[in-house]
Design an enzyme around this catalytic site. Structure first.
Site, short mmCIF file in Angstrom:
data_model
loop_
_atom_site.label_atom_id
_atom_site.label_comp_id
_atom_site.label_asym_id
_atom_site.label_seq_id
_atom_site.Cartn_x
_atom_site.Cartn_y
_atom_site.Cartn_z
N LYS A 103 0.85 -1.18 0.00
CA LYS A 103 0.00 0.00 0.00
C LYS A 103 0.90 1.25 0.00
O LYS A 103 1.87 1.33 0.76
CB LYS A 103 -0.90 0.00 1.24
CG LYS A 103 -1.99 -1.07 1.18
CD LYS A 103 -3.01 -0.79 0.10
CE LYS A 103 -4.21 -1.72 0.21
NZ LYS A 103 -5.20 -1.48 -0.86
N ASP A 111 -0.19 -0.57 -4.61
CA ASP A 111 -1.55 -0.01 -4.68
C ASP A 111 -1.55 1.39 -4.07
O ASP A 111 -1.37 1.54 -2.87
CB ASP A 111 -2.53 -0.91 -3.93
CG ASP A 111 -3.98 -0.49 -4.12
OD1 ASP A 111 -4.22 0.55 -4.78
OD2 ASP A 111 -4.88 -1.20 -3.62
N GLU A 131 -1.57 -0.21 -8.94
CA GLU A 131 -3.03 -0.21 -8.87
C GLU A 131 -3.56 1.19 -8.54
O GLU A 131 -3.06 1.86 -7.64
CB GLU A 131 -3.42 -1.21 -7.77
CG GLU A 131 -4.87 -1.53 -7.71
CD GLU A 131 -5.15 -2.73 -6.79
OE1 GLU A 131 -4.28 -3.63 -6.67
OE2 GLU A 131 -6.22 -2.76 -6.19
N ASP A 142 -8.79 -0.15 -10.22
CA ASP A 142 -9.59 -0.74 -9.13
C ASP A 142 -10.82 0.14 -8.87
O ASP A 142 -11.89 -0.12 -9.40
CB ASP A 142 -8.73 -0.91 -7.88
CG ASP A 142 -9.49 -1.55 -6.73
OD1 ASP A 142 -10.64 -1.96 -6.93
OD2 ASP A 142 -8.94 -1.64 -5.60
N LYS A 172 -14.01 -6.67 -7.91
CA LYS A 172 -14.41 -6.98 -6.53
C LYS A 172 -15.92 -7.13 -6.50
O LYS A 172 -16.64 -6.30 -7.06
CB LYS A 172 -13.99 -5.85 -5.58
CG LYS A 172 -12.49 -5.74 -5.40
CD LYS A 172 -12.12 -4.56 -4.52
CE LYS A 172 -10.60 -4.48 -4.33
NZ LYS A 172 -10.19 -3.19 -3.75
MG MG Z 1 -6.97 -1.46 -4.62
#
Ligand code: MG
Length: 362
Positions: free
Chosen positions: A162, A190, A218, A243, A267
């Site tokens: 992250k 991400d 991402e 995303d 997702k």
């Molecule tokens: Mg993501």
């Protein structure tokens, strides 16, 4: 098999460690769970995390959507009429994708039980197992390096780092992690919308110049900034994965036609469940755009539905299904086997989760 009732409740599970991204810090999984009851006594289970910062869905809105819109629309319908049930579910109200996802997976669970087949086989049966990454939260560099080494020691060969909180310092933190874990670990980054487009190009180019060997980046910029996504995708060699920019199959089509990303993260909480996710997969298959299946902060129940989708479709070549690995406890029996990085399907029908420990269903 007729849908007799749809009930919802809540579960709360502690995370092993706080989960930190550019958007939020979370210490518990507090999710809505759903069960769809059939007239023959069988039950299908689903789950939705209220991820307001991404989907806009809260606990209250999910419960209200299920009880006041979805339940009245679906009760009395036959599970065998899957197309009819799913069309009604998606059409009974707009948005509210998390509530729809929870009910969608519970219906697929029942559908699998009705026909005695594991869900991944009904979805296409492309594979029986896969490897997931593990997310490394945004923290001081030393802590992220330690977390990365710990993940590798636990058998994870793909890490999702992250970033997006500190601009150029992100390069330093990723360089430190690469140096610590060595060249054989796959690193994904991400940014969770944390950079501007120009900043992203600068950061990603710097990572390329330093040979950090990043598999993909991402969602570098704001979800709605398709121009920014396209700007970045056209200027760096590292693949860009959309995303937060892609919820629906139509979003995926737009992103692909605009050349605004190289890869798409599916997702279930964004698509509204497996049914729309299959349409998204069809769009991706037509264009040869590989997908990842990801999850929110979900327990093993919802993540298992994602795992079945991942095993169903060949276009899904990457998995970010680490929810169960982040939880301190696993309250479920059955379901796919999450063994470190490896997730393996079983022959149990439907999703395969045996029971859901919720005290108050209503
Ligand atoms: Mg993501």
């Amino acid at each position: 098999m007729v849908i007799r009732d749809i009930q919802a409740g809540e579960i709360s599970l502690p995370l092993a460690r706080p989960f930190k991204t550019a958007l939020r810090t979370v210490e518990h999984v507090n999710d809505i769970v759903v069960r769809v009851l059939a007239d023959d006594g069988q039950m299908g289970y689903g789950e939705a995390p209220p991820t307001a910062v991404i989907t806009g869905d809260t606990k209250g809105s999910i419960l209200c959507a299920i009880r006041e819109f979805i339940r009245p629309a679906l009760v009395g319908m036959e599970i065998e009429d899957l197309d009819g049930v799913m069309t009604k579910l998606q059409g009974c109200m707009v948005k509210n994708t998390s509530a729809k996802a929870a009910v969608d997976m519970a219906i697929y669970d029942l559908y699998g039980k009705r026909f005695g087949a594991p869900l991944y086989q009904l979805l296409g049966g492309a594979r029986r197992s896969f490897e997931t990454d593990l997310t490394i939260s945004v923290n001081p560099v030393d802590e992220m390096v330690a977390d990365s080494l710990d993940a590798v020691a636990r058998g994870f060969r793909i890490l999702k780092i992250k970033a997006g909180k500190e601009g150029s310092k992100d390069v330093e933190r990723i360089a430190a992690i690469r140096q610590a874990v060595g060249p054989d670990v796959l690193l994904r980054v991400d940014a969770n919308q944390g950079w501007t487009a120009k900043e992203a190009v600068r950061i990603i180019t710097a990572m390329e110049d330093r040979g950090l060997d990043i598999e993909l980046v991402e969602q570098p910029v704001n979800a709605h900034d398709l121009a920014g996504m396209k700007y970045i995708t056209g200027r760096v060699a590292t693949p860009i994965l959309a995303d937060e920019s892609v919820f629906s199959p139509l979003d995926a089509l737009n992103i692909i036609q605009e050349g605004a990303a190289d890869l798409i993260n599916i997702k279930l909480m964004k698509t509204g469940g497996i049914w729309p996710a299959l349409k998204l997969c069809a769009v991706a298959e037509l264009h040869g755009v590989e997908c990842m299946v990801g999850c929110m902060l979900e327990s093993k129940l919802a993540v298992s539905a994602g795992a079945h989708l991942c095993c169903g479709r060949g276009i899904i070549t990457r998995a970010d299904l680490d929810g169960p690995s982040l939880c301190a406890v696993d309250p479920y029996s059955g379901g796919p086997v999450f063994d470190g990085a490896t997730v393996t399907m079983t022959d149990a029908p439907g999703i395969g989760i045996g029971d859901v420990p919720c005290e108050h269903w209503s």
